[in-house]
Design an enzyme around this catalytic site. Structure first.
Site, short mmCIF file in Angstrom:
data_model
loop_
_atom_site.label_atom_id
_atom_site.label_comp_id
_atom_site.label_asym_id
_atom_site.label_seq_id
_atom_site.Cartn_x
_atom_site.Cartn_y
_atom_site.Cartn_z
N HIS A 188 0.84 -1.21 0.00
CA HIS A 188 0.00 0.00 0.00
C HIS A 188 0.87 1.25 0.00
O HIS A 188 0.62 2.20 -0.76
CB HIS A 188 -0.93 -0.01 1.22
CG HIS A 188 -1.73 1.25 1.37
ND1 HIS A 188 -2.97 1.41 0.80
CD2 HIS A 188 -1.46 2.40 2.04
CE1 HIS A 188 -3.44 2.61 1.10
NE2 HIS A 188 -2.53 3.24 1.86
N GLU A 189 1.89 1.28 0.85
CA GLU A 189 2.76 2.45 0.92
C GLU A 189 3.57 2.62 -0.36
O GLU A 189 3.81 3.74 -0.80
CB GLU A 189 3.69 2.35 2.14
CG GLU A 189 2.96 2.31 3.48
CD GLU A 189 1.98 3.46 3.66
OE1 GLU A 189 2.24 4.56 3.13
OE2 GLU A 189 0.94 3.25 4.32
N HIS A 197 3.06 9.05 -6.58
CA HIS A 197 3.89 10.26 -6.59
C HIS A 197 4.72 10.34 -7.87
O HIS A 197 4.80 11.39 -8.51
CB HIS A 197 4.80 10.26 -5.36
CG HIS A 197 5.59 11.52 -5.20
ND1 HIS A 197 6.87 11.55 -4.71
CD2 HIS A 197 5.27 12.82 -5.47
CE1 HIS A 197 7.31 12.79 -4.68
NE2 HIS A 197 6.36 13.58 -5.13
N HIS A 249 1.66 4.47 -2.84
CA HIS A 249 1.75 5.93 -2.74
C HIS A 249 3.00 6.45 -3.45
O HIS A 249 2.96 7.51 -4.09
CB HIS A 249 1.78 6.36 -1.28
CG HIS A 249 0.47 6.27 -0.59
ND1 HIS A 249 -0.69 6.81 -1.11
CD2 HIS A 249 0.11 5.72 0.60
CE1 HIS A 249 -1.71 6.59 -0.28
NE2 HIS A 249 -1.24 5.92 0.76
#
Length: 226
Positions: A99-100, A107, A103
């Site tokens: 999940h991270e 980005h 991100h």
């Protein structure tokens, strides 16, 4: 008294949803933390593998204290993994890590909701600290201009919460696709990952509902005092 006015009842659904979401996060994470993934990677190894596969060689990985304190910092391009995920082989840990990384990929790809959220984050942070101060002073002194300014500031908090939803849901969707396609994670393991990430997503839904209800509450109080 202001803090015990009838509009407080508007917050009850959001409070109950937040409580339920937190219980589900803890329950699902605890459950699937005891299930070792057959991928055979720790959280940090998985993070490096996915980042390198996406060409994000400049994104660093760091270990930080705590449980479920994982996050991606777009300012420094660092994925910070908690002690509960960094060296873990569990299904729950790998889901949180993916999940991270989602991100980080957002980005790199200039995902529009993330760009907007990052742009308004400083304003929302500033507003969350001052909105209620201006509002309460305005209500108790009868200076409705101050109260209205407090409402305007809090609107930034609500907008930030709303734009956070697609960012978080998209990161979870990316995580599931990465684990399924790139690493061929089995269906039963993906089920565990989805349970953990879905519960985590509900915490953001609860936060957004709370922000909206607080804004409505402020509007009602201001109307009654006007």
């Amino acid at each position: 008294m202001f803090f015990f006015d009838p509009t407080f009842i508007l917050l009850i659904p959001a409070l109950l949803l937040a409580l339920w979401a937190q219980i589900m996060v803890q329950s699902n994470f605890s459950k699937y933390s005891n299930v070792r993934s057959r991928i055979g990677m720790t959280g940090s190894e998985l993070a490096r593998f996915i980042l390198d596969s996406a060409g994000l060689y400049d994104v660093r990985i760091e270990s930080i204290p705590g449980t479920l304190t994982d996050h991606y910092d777009p300012r420094t391009k660092v994925v910070r993994l908690s002690q509960s995920t960094y060296n873990s082989y569990s299904v729950a840990a790998l889901g949180v890590v993916a999940h991270e990384i989602g991100h980080a990929i957002q980005h790199a790809n200039h995902y529009v909701p993330l760009v907007v959220r990052n742009a308004i984050a400083p304003v929302a942070s500033f507003s969350s600290n001052l909105a209620w101060i201006f509002f309460i002073i305005g209500i108790f002194t009868g200076a409705m201009g101050l109260a209205q300014f407090g409402i305007l500031l809090f609107l930034a908090v609500v907008l930030f919460s709303i734009i956070t939803l697609p960012v978080e849901f998209n990161a979870s969707s990316r995580a599931l696709k990465i684990l399924e396609r790139n690493l061929l994670m089995s269906k039963d393991e993906l089920k565990g990952v989805k349970a953990v990430l879905s519960a985590a997503a509900m915490t953001y839904v609860a936060d957004t509902l709370m922000a909206i209800m607080q804004l409505i509450r402020m509007l009602l109080i201001a109307r009654n005092r006007d």
